[in-house]
Design an enzyme around this catalytic site. Structure first.
Site, PDB file in Angstrom:
ATOM      1  N   LEU A 147       0.845  -1.191   0.000  1.00 36.21           N
ATOM      2  CA  LEU A 147       0.000   0.000   0.000  1.00 36.21           C
ATOM      3  C   LEU A 147       0.878   1.238   0.000  1.00 36.21           C
ATOM      4  O   LEU A 147       1.973   1.237   0.570  1.00 36.21           O
ATOM      5  CB  LEU A 147      -0.899   0.044   1.246  1.00 36.21           C
ATOM      6  CG  LEU A 147      -1.989  -1.010   1.392  1.00 36.21           C
ATOM      7  CD1 LEU A 147      -2.688  -0.839   2.742  1.00 36.21           C
ATOM      8  CD2 LEU A 147      -3.003  -0.900   0.257  1.00 36.21           C
ATOM      9  N   SER A 148       0.403   2.304  -0.599  1.00 35.17           N
ATOM     10  CA  SER A 148       1.016   3.600  -0.374  1.00 35.17           C
ATOM     11  C   SER A 148       0.916   3.904   1.119  1.00 35.17           C
ATOM     12  O   SER A 148      -0.087   3.580   1.762  1.00 35.17           O
ATOM     13  CB  SER A 148       0.274   4.687  -1.160  1.00 35.17           C
ATOM     14  OG  SER A 148       0.280   4.412  -2.545  1.00 35.17           O
TER      15      SER A 148
ATOM     16  N   THR B 174       1.006   8.212  -1.660  1.00 30.89           N
ATOM     17  CA  THR B 174       1.870   9.097  -0.894  1.00 30.89           C
ATOM     18  C   THR B 174       2.254  10.309  -1.729  1.00 30.89           C
ATOM     19  O   THR B 174       2.428  11.411  -1.200  1.00 30.89           O
ATOM     20  CB  THR B 174       3.129   8.347  -0.430  1.00 30.89           C
ATOM     21  OG1 THR B 174       2.739   7.151   0.240  1.00 30.89           O
ATOM     22  CG2 THR B 174       3.969   9.194   0.511  1.00 30.89           C
ATOM     23  N   ALA B 175       2.362  10.136  -3.044  1.00 33.12           N
ATOM     24  CA  ALA B 175       2.692  11.249  -3.931  1.00 33.12           C
ATOM     25  C   ALA B 175       1.665  12.367  -3.821  1.00 33.12           C
ATOM     26  O   ALA B 175       2.022  13.555  -3.704  1.00 33.12           O
ATOM     27  CB  ALA B 175       2.782  10.748  -5.375  1.00 33.12           C
TER      28      ALA B 175
ATOM     29  N   HIS C 132       7.832   6.141  -9.595  1.00 32.27           N
ATOM     30  CA  HIS C 132       8.437   4.975 -10.251  1.00 32.27           C
ATOM     31  C   HIS C 132       9.510   5.398 -11.256  1.00 32.27           C
ATOM     32  O   HIS C 132      10.281   6.315 -11.005  1.00 32.27           O
ATOM     33  CB  HIS C 132       7.373   4.108 -10.914  1.00 32.27           C
ATOM     34  CG  HIS C 132       6.306   3.608  -9.986  1.00 32.27           C
ATOM     35  ND1 HIS C 132       6.547   3.312  -8.657  1.00 32.27           N
ATOM     36  CD2 HIS C 132       4.983   3.352 -10.186  1.00 32.27           C
ATOM     37  CE1 HIS C 132       5.437   2.882  -8.097  1.00 32.27           C
ATOM     38  NE2 HIS C 132       4.474   2.899  -8.989  1.00 32.27           N
TER      39      HIS C 132
END
Length: 283
Positions: A58-59, A111-112, A150
């Protein structure tokens, strides 16, 4: 156990690299069977919100929203320095306009997206899409800015784009801590004994990946077909490190600080549940 545990992780090289040994029974699974689901991390975030997965990548932002249901494992995380999301645009964009335009993000629970909100000190106007669509959309002018993750760190210039802010570097400068991107979470209702066995099996899989890095090459390539070999190598080197084997005190502190700041900014709910599965009797 008679019923396999659903295990979700992404098709990105860092995840296929570290989970290869577990997926192919190259390590002791500790008496567990796994039903493996590979998907984009935001799809995994959404599946966990619906309770579809027993164990999943998960983030960390998603973990912050799901702490009542999921606990964090110490192994398998993507966390480090110099590996955070980048805020990008076409050349010539005025950064002062960031608060007034929709920004493409790789999912609302990533999260980004959360780091973008922390950086801007407000909830931004976000346009969610899968991470691979962001650079083309910004390049075409459909969105004036985007947050990339990524392998986008290595390829955004190929799309004629420019870096506005390295959100990971901003986080490191603000906190002195590594940037926590994603971790492995386990359903709390599975109990501490199952969580302990899952954690050990994942840690063994990570250790096997470090010791035998060539073993996973075919598995990685099968799920990264459009990624150049040098980008695959850079991707793994960037996101798989000592924190992946074990978060350690610094890694746990980084996650706790992300959650503290997210709650203070109104981006995450508060929770009294222990963060780590180990805090409820799992060693």
């Amino acid at each position: 156990m008679t019923k396999p545990l659903t295990l979700g992780y992404s098709t990105c090289p860092n995840d296929t690299f570290l989970f290869h040994a577990l997926a192919h029974a190259r390590v002791d699974r500790r008496g567990l069977d796994f039903d493996i689901r590979l998907a984009d991390v935001e799809r995994l975030n959404q599946a966990a919100e619906g309770g579809e997965l027993d164990v999943t990548k998960l983030s960390f932002a998603a973990v912050g929203h799901l702490r009542e249901r999921y606990a964090l494992l110490r192994s398998g995380a993507a966390l480090g320095r110099g590996c955070g999301p980048l805020l990008i645009s076409r050349p010539g964009f005025d950064p002062s306009r960031l608060g007034r335009v929709p920004i493409a993000v790789p999912g609302m629970r990533t999260t980004a997206a959360m780091l973008l909100g922390l950086y801007l000190s407000r909830t931004p106007a976000c346009a969610p899409m899968t991470f691979d669509k962001i650079m083309p959309a910004v390049s075409r002018g459909e969105y004036e800015a985007g947050v990339i993750i990524h392998e986008g760190r290595f390829t955004f210039r190929n799309h004629g784009l420019a870096e506005l802010v390295d959100l990971g570097r901003w986080w490191e400068d603000e906190t002195g801590l590594p940037i926590p991107l994603g971790g492995i979470a386990v359903r709390r209702d599975l109990g501490p004994e199952v969580a302990r066995r899952v954690e050990v099996a994942i840690r063994d899989s990570v250790a096997h990946a470090f010791a035998h890095p060539a073993d996973s090459a075919e598995y990685i390539r099968a799920h990264a077909q459009e990624m150049a070999d040098d980008v695959v190598r850079q991707h793994i080197a960037l996101y798989v490190n000592d924190f992946t084997l074990d978060l350690g005190e610094e890694g746990v502190a980084a996650v706790a600080e992300l959650f503290r700041r997210g709650h203070a900014a109104g981006l995450l709910p508060d929770s009294r549940e222990p963060l780590l599965a180990g805090d409820v009797g799992v060693s």
